[in-house]
Write an enzyme that holds these catalytic residues in place. Structure first.
Site, PDB file in Angstrom:
ATOM      1  N   LYS A 105      84.541 -20.180  20.915  1.00 53.23           N
ATOM      2  CA  LYS A 105      84.460 -19.077  21.877  1.00 53.23           C
ATOM      3  C   LYS A 105      83.988 -19.521  23.251  1.00 53.23           C
ATOM      4  CE  LYS A 105      84.532 -15.067  18.989  1.00 53.23           C
ATOM      5  NZ  LYS A 105      84.308 -15.528  17.600  1.00 53.23           N
ATOM      6  N   GLU A 127      81.749  -7.462  25.102  1.00 58.62           N
ATOM      7  CA  GLU A 127      81.492  -6.792  23.838  1.00 58.62           C
ATOM      8  C   GLU A 127      81.275  -7.875  22.797  1.00 58.62           C
ATOM      9  OE1 GLU A 127      84.572  -7.600  24.737  1.00 58.62           O
ATOM     10  OE2 GLU A 127      84.974  -8.751  22.918  1.00 58.62           O
ATOM     11  N   SER A 394      87.061 -23.339  13.076  1.00 58.22           N
ATOM     12  CA  SER A 394      86.731 -22.631  14.325  1.00 58.22           C
ATOM     13  C   SER A 394      85.246 -22.640  14.661  1.00 58.22           C
ATOM     14  CB  SER A 394      87.245 -21.191  14.241  1.00 58.22           C
ATOM     15  OG  SER A 394      86.772 -20.552  13.074  1.00 58.22           O
TER      16      SER A 394
HETATM   17  C1  LIG Z   1      84.901 -15.031  16.505  1.00 60.90           C
HETATM   18  C2  LIG Z   1      85.248 -16.073  15.543  1.00 60.90           C
HETATM   19  C3  LIG Z   1      86.516 -16.099  14.911  1.00 60.90           C
HETATM   20  C4  LIG Z   1      87.549 -15.032  15.083  1.00 60.90           C
HETATM   21  O1  LIG Z   1      88.001 -14.857  16.388  1.00 60.90           O
HETATM   22  P1  LIG Z   1      89.445 -15.329  16.866  1.00 60.90           P
HETATM   23  O2  LIG Z   1      89.569 -14.741  18.225  1.00 60.90           O
HETATM   24  O3  LIG Z   1      90.451 -14.810  15.911  1.00 60.90           O
HETATM   25  O4  LIG Z   1      89.436 -16.811  16.901  1.00 60.90           O
HETATM   26  C5  LIG Z   1      86.795 -17.152  14.060  1.00 60.90           C
HETATM   27  N1  LIG Z   1      85.902 -18.123  13.811  1.00 60.90           N
HETATM   28  C6  LIG Z   1      84.672 -18.133  14.403  1.00 60.90           C
HETATM   29  C7  LIG Z   1      83.741 -19.242  14.082  1.00 60.90           C
HETATM   30  C8  LIG Z   1      84.314 -17.112  15.277  1.00 60.90           C
HETATM   31  O5  LIG Z   1      83.104 -17.135  15.849  1.00 60.90           O
END
Ligand SMILES: *Cc1c(COP(=O)(O)O)cnc(C)c1O
Length: 412
Positions: A105, A127, A394
């Site tokens: 992010k 948000e 992610s």
């Molecule tokens: C917020 C988040 C997601 C989901 O958000 P996307 O916009 O779909 O990427 C996935 N993995 C992690 C670690 C997150 O913090």
């Protein structure tokens, strides 16, 4: 982020430039900008400023300097040997979990904050659901010395208190939202309401959702992920594309970043995970693509979990980052045209995958990322031993330890 002109071979594909978006911000029938008139000028100016920085070398230099020295990019592309043995194929993990603040992010938050600065904005709003985007935004605001207000459902404030404390320590004001079900969709409604009365503030949206140009812009800022995957594959295997790409989809930003430079490359098969919760027919799910229908939410048209009156059905998933009632318009479109295959992954499958990665590779993933990891088991029969599978982790699992310990049986 590479200049699209370099991809001449792909320029005839409907998914070539910008992943299939048209001039009005639609991916097929999904997307667009459904906003109150009072925000029209604000969003037009945002779009103009965004289009201007897209080809701007000085912007890119400043952004990439931060990504390198502040975030720690490029994130490694790690060949997971033991996981590969288990699935009898070649699995590479894109390690977004190693970024500053623990997930992808921050890539987007920094891109948007640089844009806000160029537009002369000093007040930032955002948000957040689980708090991950709020922390990334509060971090970027601290770095730039900008004022930051984060809207967060009151229930989420209670559930994710560590992230609330982080945001406050970083200098942000956290506004608990008590309308509706007091969760992410209500926090987003409140941020949009605030934006209407304060159109001079800059709204940093955390995923590939919201009115045009946000889905495109967030995807663009995350596209550094696939840009790096290309370079890293070239360096490590002498070929700049994988056979499979995999990622989890909440709103769709880490997935969009992972797919961006490969969307028009038909050699690359793309598979997404969405949150099945307790099962797509259980009533406790966030599997928007599997069970959603067309509707409008938060300024864009997409697939939505809604009842016959068009009221939003509160999503459920073990993963706070995946329980959004809609989905990024690009992902709704890719799934519809068959560019991506989407599997719902249930809570228990994600947990199993999280423990498997931890045991085999010594990496504790975020529970969101564990949904992507669970795709390996779903697709096991289709991999060939020499296939190259790139899967994006992610985020890291620190924030999910409370969840994991409930299911964890330690050695005696
Ligand atoms: C917020 C988040 C997601 C989901 O958000 P996307 O916009 O779909 O990427 C996935 N993995 C992690 C670690 C997150 O913090």
């Amino acid at each position: 982020m590479e200049n699209n002109k370099e991809n001449n071979s792909n320029s005839n594909s409907p998914l070539g430039e910008g992943g299939g978006i048209d001039a009005n911000g639609y991916y097929g029938e999904f997307g667009g900008a459904y906003i109150p008139e009072i925000l029209h000028g604000t969003v037009e100016r945002l779009n103009a400023a965004y289009q201007a920085i897209k080809g701007d070398a000085s912007f890119k230099a400043e952004y990439y300097d931060l990504l390198k020295h502040y975030v720690g990019r490029p994130s490694p592309l790690y060949f997971a040997k033991r996981l590969s043995e288990k699935y009898n194929t070649k699995i590479y993990l894109k390690r977004e979990d190693l970024n500053h603040t623990g997930a992808h992010k921050i890539n987007n938050a920094l891109g948007q904050i640089l844009l806000a600065k160029r537009m002369g904005k000093s007040r930032i709003i955002a948000e957040t659901g689980a708090g991950q985007h709020g922390v990334a935004t509060a971090t970027a605001c601290a770095l730039m010395g900008l004022e930051c207000t984060v809207f967060m459902g009151k229930i989420d404030v209670e559930r994710q208190f560590l992230n609330v404390q982080k945001m406050r320590m970083l200098g942000a004001k956290v506004e608990p939202v008590t309308s509706g079900s007091s969760t992410l969709k209500d926090a987003t409604n409140e941020a949009i309401r605030y934006w209407c009365s304060n159109p001079d503030s800059f709204y940093i949206i955390g995923s590939t959702v919201g009115p045009h140009p946000y889905p495109d812009m967030v995807g663009y800022f995350q596209s550094v992920i696939s840009e790096e995957i290309k370079d890293q594959l070239q360096e490590q295997i002498g070929r700049d594309y994988p056979d499979y790409l995999m990622a989890c989809v909440g709103g769709g930003s880490n997935a969009m970043g992972t797919y961006y430079h490969f969307l028009s490359d038909e050699r690359v098969k793309i598979i997404s995970a969405e949150a099945g919760g307790l099962g797509i027919n259980s009533g406790e799910t966030a599997a928007t693509i599997s069970i959603g229908s067309k509707g409008i939410i938060h300024g864009f048209r997409t697939l939505l979990m809604q009842d016959t009156d068009g009221q939003i059905i509160e999503p459920y998933s073990i993963s706070a980052g995946l329980d959004y009632p809609g989905i990024g318009p690009a992902h709704a479109f890719y799934s519809k045209i068959g560019r991506t295959k989407v599997h719902p992954i249930n809570d228990d499958e994600a947990l199993e995958a999280a423990f498997e990665l931890t045991k085999l590779e010594g990496i504790i993933p975020a529970i969101e990322s564990a949904h992507a990891l669970a795709l390996l088991k779903k697709e096991k029969g289709t991999f060939k031993p020499d296939d190259i599978v790139v899967l994006t982790v992610s985020g890291r699992g620190d924030k999910d330890m409370d969840t994991y310990v409930k299911f964890f049986t330690p050695h005696p």
